[in-house]
Design a protein around this motif. Sequence first.
Motif, mmCIF file in Angstrom:
data_model
loop_
_atom_site.group_PDB
_atom_site.id
_atom_site.type_symbol
_atom_site.label_atom_id
_atom_site.label_comp_id
_atom_site.label_asym_id
_atom_site.label_seq_id
_atom_site.Cartn_x
_atom_site.Cartn_y
_atom_site.Cartn_z
ATOM 1 N N VAL A 155 61.369 21.627 69.663
ATOM 2 C CA VAL A 155 60.600 20.420 69.970
ATOM 3 C C VAL A 155 59.371 20.332 69.078
ATOM 4 C CG1 VAL A 155 59.189 19.301 71.741
ATOM 5 C CG2 VAL A 155 61.421 20.243 72.339
ATOM 6 N N VAL A 156 58.734 21.474 68.842
ATOM 7 C CA VAL A 156 57.550 21.490 67.982
ATOM 8 C C VAL A 156 57.891 20.950 66.602
ATOM 9 C CG1 VAL A 156 55.881 22.976 66.819
ATOM 10 C CG2 VAL A 156 56.430 23.370 69.217
ATOM 11 N N ARG A 157 58.942 21.499 65.995
ATOM 12 C CA ARG A 157 59.273 21.083 64.628
ATOM 13 C C ARG A 157 59.716 19.622 64.566
ATOM 14 N NH1 ARG A 157 63.505 24.420 61.021
ATOM 15 N NH2 ARG A 157 64.984 23.597 62.560
ATOM 16 N N SER A 158 60.565 19.196 65.509
ATOM 17 C CA SER A 158 61.061 17.824 65.466
ATOM 18 C C SER A 158 59.930 16.823 65.695
ATOM 19 C CB SER A 158 62.174 17.633 66.502
ATOM 20 O OG SER A 158 61.686 17.897 67.811
ATOM 21 N N ASN A 159 59.019 17.124 66.632
ATOM 22 C CA ASN A 159 57.913 16.200 66.891
ATOM 23 C C ASN A 159 56.949 16.117 65.717
ATOM 24 O OD1 ASN A 159 59.090 16.025 69.385
ATOM 25 N ND2 ASN A 159 57.234 16.389 70.551
ATOM 26 N N VAL A 160 56.673 17.257 65.102
ATOM 27 C CA VAL A 160 55.747 17.261 63.969
ATOM 28 C C VAL A 160 56.369 16.555 62.768
ATOM 29 C CG1 VAL A 160 54.539 18.740 62.323
ATOM 30 C CG2 VAL A 160 54.505 19.300 64.747
ATOM 31 N N GLU A 161 57.655 16.784 62.534
ATOM 32 C CA GLU A 161 58.314 16.105 61.418
ATOM 33 C C GLU A 161 58.403 14.604 61.664
ATOM 34 O OE1 GLU A 161 62.047 18.031 60.791
ATOM 35 O OE2 GLU A 161 61.165 19.742 59.729
ATOM 36 N N ALA A 162 58.512 14.203 62.933
ATOM 37 C CA ALA A 162 58.526 12.776 63.245
ATOM 38 C C ALA A 162 57.195 12.122 62.890
ATOM 39 C CB ALA A 162 58.836 12.563 64.722
ATOM 40 N N LEU A 163 56.125 12.913 62.857
ATOM 41 C CA LEU A 163 54.817 12.409 62.452
ATOM 42 C C LEU A 163 54.620 12.465 60.935
ATOM 43 C CD1 LEU A 163 52.562 14.073 65.191
ATOM 44 C CD2 LEU A 163 53.000 11.639 64.931
#
Length: 740
Positions: free
Chosen positions: A564-572
């Motif tokens: 979740v951390v990586r996907s959310n940060v990459e979405a930003l």
Amino acid sequence: MSDELDEIQAIFFEECTEGLTTAEQGLSAMQAGDVSAETIAGVFRAVHSIKGGAGAFGHADLTAFAHKFENVLDEVRAGKIAPTPGVVKVMLSSFDVLSDHVETAKGLAPRPNDAAALAALEKVLADKGADDGAAVPAAPAPAPAPAPVAAAPAAPAEDEFGFTPVAFSLDDFDTPAAPAASTASWTIRFKPSRAALANAGEPLLIIRELETLGATIEAVDVSDVPGLRDLDPEDAYFTWTLSMPGDVPQSDINDCFDFVAPDSLIEVTRNEVEAPAPAFIPVPVIEVTPAPEAAAAPEIDLIPFVPVTATIEDLTAQVQQVVADLAAAPMTPTPAPAPTETAAPKPASEASQTIRVDLSKLDLLLNLVGELVIRNSILADRLSPADRQRVELPELARLTRQIQDNVMSLRAQPIKQAFSRVPRMLRDLSVETGKTIELETVGETTEVDKGVIEKIGDPLTHMIRNAADHGLESTEERIAAGKSPAGTIKLSAEQKGARIFVRVQDNGRGINRERVKAKAIEKGIISADAVLSNEEIDQLICAPGFSTAETISNISGRGVGMDVVRSNVEALGGRVEIHSVPGEGTTFTMILPLTLAILDGMIVRLANQRFVLPLAHVLETVQPEAGQVKRTSPDSEVIDMRGEYVPVKRATEIFGLNDDRKVEDSLVVIVESEHGKVGLVVDTIDDRREVVIKSLDQNLHPIRGLGGATILGDGSIALILDIEALVASTNRYTPKGLAA
């Protein structure tokens, strides 16, 4: 009308979010030991505001729960319930339920089960928090019932003062009924605030509502009324004192003040009246003549009790008479009152003025500022140097930059809002894991775009929980390893150029890479014969479904945290970096882009393509001489900078561009990042220009090594280099950018 109500209700939900943030910060401070009156009052005001708005929009469940929560806070604020750890724990649990009720009111979640929380609040109210074992003032014990009085002696003797007691029988008198064990009443003092009157509040409506409950006006203090010259019709000068029967519940009294400004004077005091002494029984007055030689007893002046039965109309007539007397009085200057410790509320004209603006309007304004910068760049390309000075192009650029900075500040908020939930989270995790965890925070005032703050909450939560559960060792393990018994988690934020760096660092055991690799092979994430670097193994913990926890708990074990951390940060449009040293700890870094920024850039060419290199990272530019750049291995080079050897990277090779130019025919730009100094080999430098950062992830996907794109003066697109990623990476270009 429906659309207008929806807009107003949307504003209410925004205020709920702000109120919940304020309440959580206050409750966390109380849990940490700050039980000052200001902190408690702040939490009370936040919950009170949520309750008032919820009632206005018909959210009955939210209103009812907030009302019960507010009752407890009101008792704590009044000092009737001590804010002991047990009471604060109940309030923290109730806060979570209150947050769930707000989500339900928004239509985002089902109705929470609040029975347990309501029961806990009721118990605190009933026990006055005494069940928690803290020292709470006990309620006054009821007076004992009157004991039977023995019959008087048949022949009483004369006492030492010369009085001869009179013997009588109780049967000779009609004895009135014995009074109740105790009687009680409420004393209420109320003075509306200036803000209430300035906003068309009517204090007499509050008084009449109290009168319907049985209240009687005892007095009205008009001593604060100034001379007519200084009289302000919007200010409050009267203080009402009322008496209320003791059988009226305090919650009903508090309800009368639901929509009163929080800075009004509201005092509700319980008056307990003990019963008479047990031996005393009222008897008829019997005249007794003292002996002549007895000394006269001293007189005692008794203040007669005169019941006050004044009505609102009577008091209004009295007030009108006072005003008439003031008008007839000579106009003498009124001396300024002596300063007191409690500062009076600021006048409305001096109070800070705020206005709510939809974020989409700010985004549109930001985009227009960016277009203004691009047009300025086009003018700079088309005009000669003399014409640029004639049309004051540098002045236009300066004004544009100031506008951009001010508009950006409208969206920017301190990242402290995202950090504020961490202390409480760590205290809960410390209890769940049995570990002693200390928190350090750095850079709480770093300003971040509001949209980024709202979206990094979940990644931050997962990283904190991961550090507490997996990173930090138990107290016994830390002592055995020669470390301090308490583990430390450091939370920091800083801005570098067009990027925001948010780090979660622990001083725990570090990543066990052998175990991580074995788990990845077991779950089929990588093949058994895969050859990975330490950095690539560290990145495996962000793979979907990966977890090294042996059992599933409330903290970890389901393999969804770091994914979740990586996907959310990459979405930003950002990325996650992991740095770990076995036995020393692990650092997780979220590198996030600014939503829109104007930066000073150096336009360089690589294989005849233009790129923008942020000037904030540039130290110097060198035209290398023959032999100044030396190859230390087939894949690495260094440049001799006055006796210091700096690693050299060819940007054309990093991005897979074909270029056979010799290094002596190129330029080396020495750049600096948190990973050290590096010399980037570029073909030429074309210009220095202010450029607008446009995000790539909206139309493409995040590309490691590139921080975005911009439009140049001739309308062409130039990619902006991400220096931090270029310096940190040891790999070459891949179809998805640089590997981690």
